[in-house]
Write an enzyme that holds these catalytic residues in place. Structure first.
Site, short mmCIF file in Angstrom:
data_model
loop_
_atom_site.label_atom_id
_atom_site.label_comp_id
_atom_site.label_asym_id
_atom_site.label_seq_id
_atom_site.Cartn_x
_atom_site.Cartn_y
_atom_site.Cartn_z
N ASP A 190 6.97 0.94 1.96
CA ASP A 190 6.47 0.16 0.86
C ASP A 190 7.18 0.53 -0.35
OD1 ASP A 190 3.66 -1.08 1.74
OD2 ASP A 190 3.75 1.13 2.35
N ASP B 29 0.78 -1.19 -0.21
CA ASP B 29 -0.12 0.12 0.11
C ASP B 29 0.72 1.05 0.21
OD1 ASP B 29 0.93 -0.67 2.58
OD2 ASP B 29 -0.88 0.53 3.52
N ASN C 95 -2.34 2.62 3.68
CA ASN C 95 -2.00 4.14 3.88
C ASN C 95 -2.72 5.17 3.27
OD1 ASN C 95 0.37 3.35 5.39
ND2 ASN C 95 1.61 2.87 3.61
N HIS D 56 9.72 0.31 8.22
CA HIS D 56 9.17 -0.79 8.40
C HIS D 56 9.17 -1.95 7.34
CE1 HIS D 56 6.91 1.31 11.77
NE2 HIS D 56 6.71 2.28 10.79
N ASP D 57 8.62 -1.65 6.29
CA ASP D 57 8.17 -2.68 5.49
C ASP D 57 9.48 -3.57 4.66
OD1 ASP D 57 5.72 -2.33 5.86
OD2 ASP D 57 5.32 -1.09 4.06
N PHE E 237 -0.83 -0.46 12.52
CA PHE E 237 -1.81 0.15 11.41
C PHE E 237 -2.32 -1.03 10.60
CE2 PHE E 237 -2.18 1.62 7.15
CZ PHE E 237 -3.23 2.63 7.29
N ASN E 238 -1.38 -1.97 10.18
CA ASN E 238 -1.82 -2.76 8.97
C ASN E 238 -2.75 -4.00 9.56
OD1 ASN E 238 -0.07 -1.64 7.05
ND2 ASN E 238 1.53 -3.25 7.41
N THR F 229 2.71 -6.07 2.84
CA THR F 229 3.11 -4.97 3.70
C THR F 229 2.03 -4.04 3.82
OG1 THR F 229 4.18 -3.84 1.92
CG2 THR F 229 5.65 -5.31 3.06
C1 BDR Z 1 3.02 -0.10 8.60
O1 BDR Z 1 1.95 1.06 8.34
C2 BDR Z 1 2.08 1.73 7.31
O2 BDR Z 1 1.85 2.88 7.48
C3 BDR Z 1 3.54 1.21 6.79
O3 BDR Z 1 3.52 1.37 5.58
C4 BDR Z 1 3.69 -0.06 7.44
O4 BDR Z 1 3.39 -1.13 6.43
C5 BDR Z 1 3.50 0.17 9.85
O5 BDR Z 1 2.68 0.39 10.88
CA CA Z 2 3.03 -0.45 4.29
#
Ligand code: BDR
Ligand code: CA
Length: 318
Positions: free
Chosen positions: A15, A10, A39, A241-242, A167-168, A126
Site C-alpha cells: 500500500d 491499509d 494489514n 500487489h497494490d 487476504f483483502n 487496496t
Molecule cells: C493484499 O493483502 C495485503 O497484505 C496487501 O497489502 C495486499 O493488499 C494481498 O493479498
Molecule cells: Ca493492502
C-alpha cells in the site's frame, strides 16, 4: 487530464508504494487517502499512511480513518507479512509524523470529496472493502459520483490467507460482495496478476541506486517484506500487489484485462472469502467485472522506480 482518485488503503508495505505512485505520477490527481483495518489495526494503518506521506513529502492530501472492523465477523490482521507496526523494516522514529489526520471519518471525507469534485472520481481500494461497502450502503445516491472502482483483491485461482481466499476479500467477504454486486464498473487485480510483479534483487538494486533517504527507506521496506514472503510462502522475491491498481490507471495497456462474472463465496466451510471468477462463461452470470491477467512487469517497475526517484528528489532521468 489526470485521473481523480481516492485511495482507500491499509498500509502495509505494498500500500505504501501505491501511495508513492499515486502522489508522484502526473497522470493521477490524488484527492484523498482513507484508511481501513486490514494489514494492521486501524490506528496503525492510519499512522502508517501519515508516516509514508511525511517521509515522501506528500502534503495537502487529506487522510481520514475509516472502519476498524469488518461488516461481519472477527477482525484479522497480517502481522506475519507486515510486522507488528504494519510497516516493519525502517525506523520511523517515535515522534508523530508532521502530516495531520483529517478530523472527518473516512466515509465523510469520501462523500465530501465526491461531492466537491466536478467529475466522477475513481475509488482505489487496496485493503479490505469495508469502507467502500459502508459508503455504498450509507450513501447510495453517491454512486453517480463514482467513475469506477479499481481494487486489489481476490484471485482467479487460489488464495494466500487460506488455500481459497485472498487476504483483502477474506477480511470482509460481505463487503467485497457488496462492492462486486454494486453495479458500478469494477476492475479487479487479484493474486493471479499481482504475483507477477516481484521485487527481485535487481529491482531493489535499482531503487537503492537512487541514493536518496526515501530510496533507502523503500529498500528497508522491501527487505522486510521480502524476508516475510520467503519465510511464509517460500517466495524468492515479494509480490508488490497494490500498486498494480494505480499503475493500471497511469497506463491502461500495462495489464491485460478480461471480462468475467466474479462472485464471493460467503459460506463455504473451507472457502469463505474466495472469489469465484468465471473465466469461461460457464455460469451464465453477466461478465460484469474487468479482471487483470497478464502484466508487463518491466514497465510496472519503471513506474515504481520513477515514483521513488521523483519524490526523493534523486538523480534522473535514467
Ligand atoms: C493484499 O493483502 C495485503 O497484505 C496487501 O497489502 C495486499 O493488499 C494481498 O493479498
Ligand atoms: Ca493492502
Amino acid at each position: 487530464m489526470p485521473v481523480p482518485v481516492i485511495l482507500d488503503c491499509d498500509p502495509g508495505h505494498d500500500d505504501a508504494f501505491n501511495i508513492l505512485l499515486a502522489a508522484a505520477h502526473p497522470a493521477i490527481d490524488l484527492l484523498a487517502l482513507t484508511t481501513v483495518a486490514g494489514n494492521q489495526t486501524l490506528e496503525k494503518t492510519t499512522l502508517n499512511a501519515r508516516r509514508v506521506c511525511a517521509v515522501a513529502g506528500i502534503r495537502g492530501v487529506p487522510i481520514a480513518a475509516g472502519r476498524d472492523r469488518p461488516l461481519h465477523g472477527a477482525r484479522r490482521t497480517a502481522e506475519n507479512i507486515h510486522g507488528d507496526s504494519g510497516l516493519d523494516g525502517p525506523g520511523f522514529g517515535e515522534g508523530e509524523p508532521d502530516v495531520p489526520q483529517d478530523p472527518r471519518d473516512a466515509l465523510t471525507l469520501i462523500r465530501d470529496t465526491l461531492l466537491a469534485h466536478p467529475e466522477p472520481v475513481t475509488l482505489v481500494p487496496t485493503g479490505p472493502l469495508t469502507n467502500i461497502a459502508a459508503l455504498l450502503l450509507a450513501h447510495p445516491g453517491l454512486a453517480g459520483r463514482i467513475r469506477r472502482i479499481v481494487m486489489m483483491g481476490g484471485s482467479t485461482g487460489r488464495g494466500n490467507t487460506t488455500p481459497a481466499a485472498e487476504f483483502n476479500v477474506l477480511c470482509d467477504p460481505e463487503a467485497a460482495d457488496i462492492v462486486l454486486r454494486s453495479g458500478l464498473p469494477v476492475t479487479m487485480f487479484g493474486l493471479n496478476a499481482t504475483h507477477q510483479v516481484r521485487a527481485t534483487p535487481e529491482v531493489v538494486a535499482r531503487i537503492a541506486a537512487l541514493g536518496t533517504p526515501l530510496s533507502a527507506l523503500c529498500v528497508e521496506l522491501l527487505t522486510f517484506f521480502g524476508s516475510a514472503y520467503r519465510e511464509v510462502y517460500g517466495f524468492d522475491a515479494p509480490p508488490l500487489h497494490d500498486p498494480l491498481t494505480v499503475a493500471h490507471l497511469i497506463d491502461p495497456s500495462l495489464v491485460e484485462l478480461v471480462r468475467a462474472a466474479v462472485t464471493v463465496e460467503l459460506h463455504g466451510t473451507y472457502t469463505r472469502g474466495a472469489t469465484v471468477v468465471d473465466l469461461h462463461g460457464v455460469t451464465g452470470l453477466p461478465a460484469a467485472v474487468e479482471v487483470g491477467t497478464r502484466v508487463d512487469t518491466d514497465r510496472f517497475w519503471d513506474l515504481v522506480v520513477e515514483a521513488v526517484r521523483v519524490l526523493g528528489g534523486g538523480p534522473g532521468p535514467r
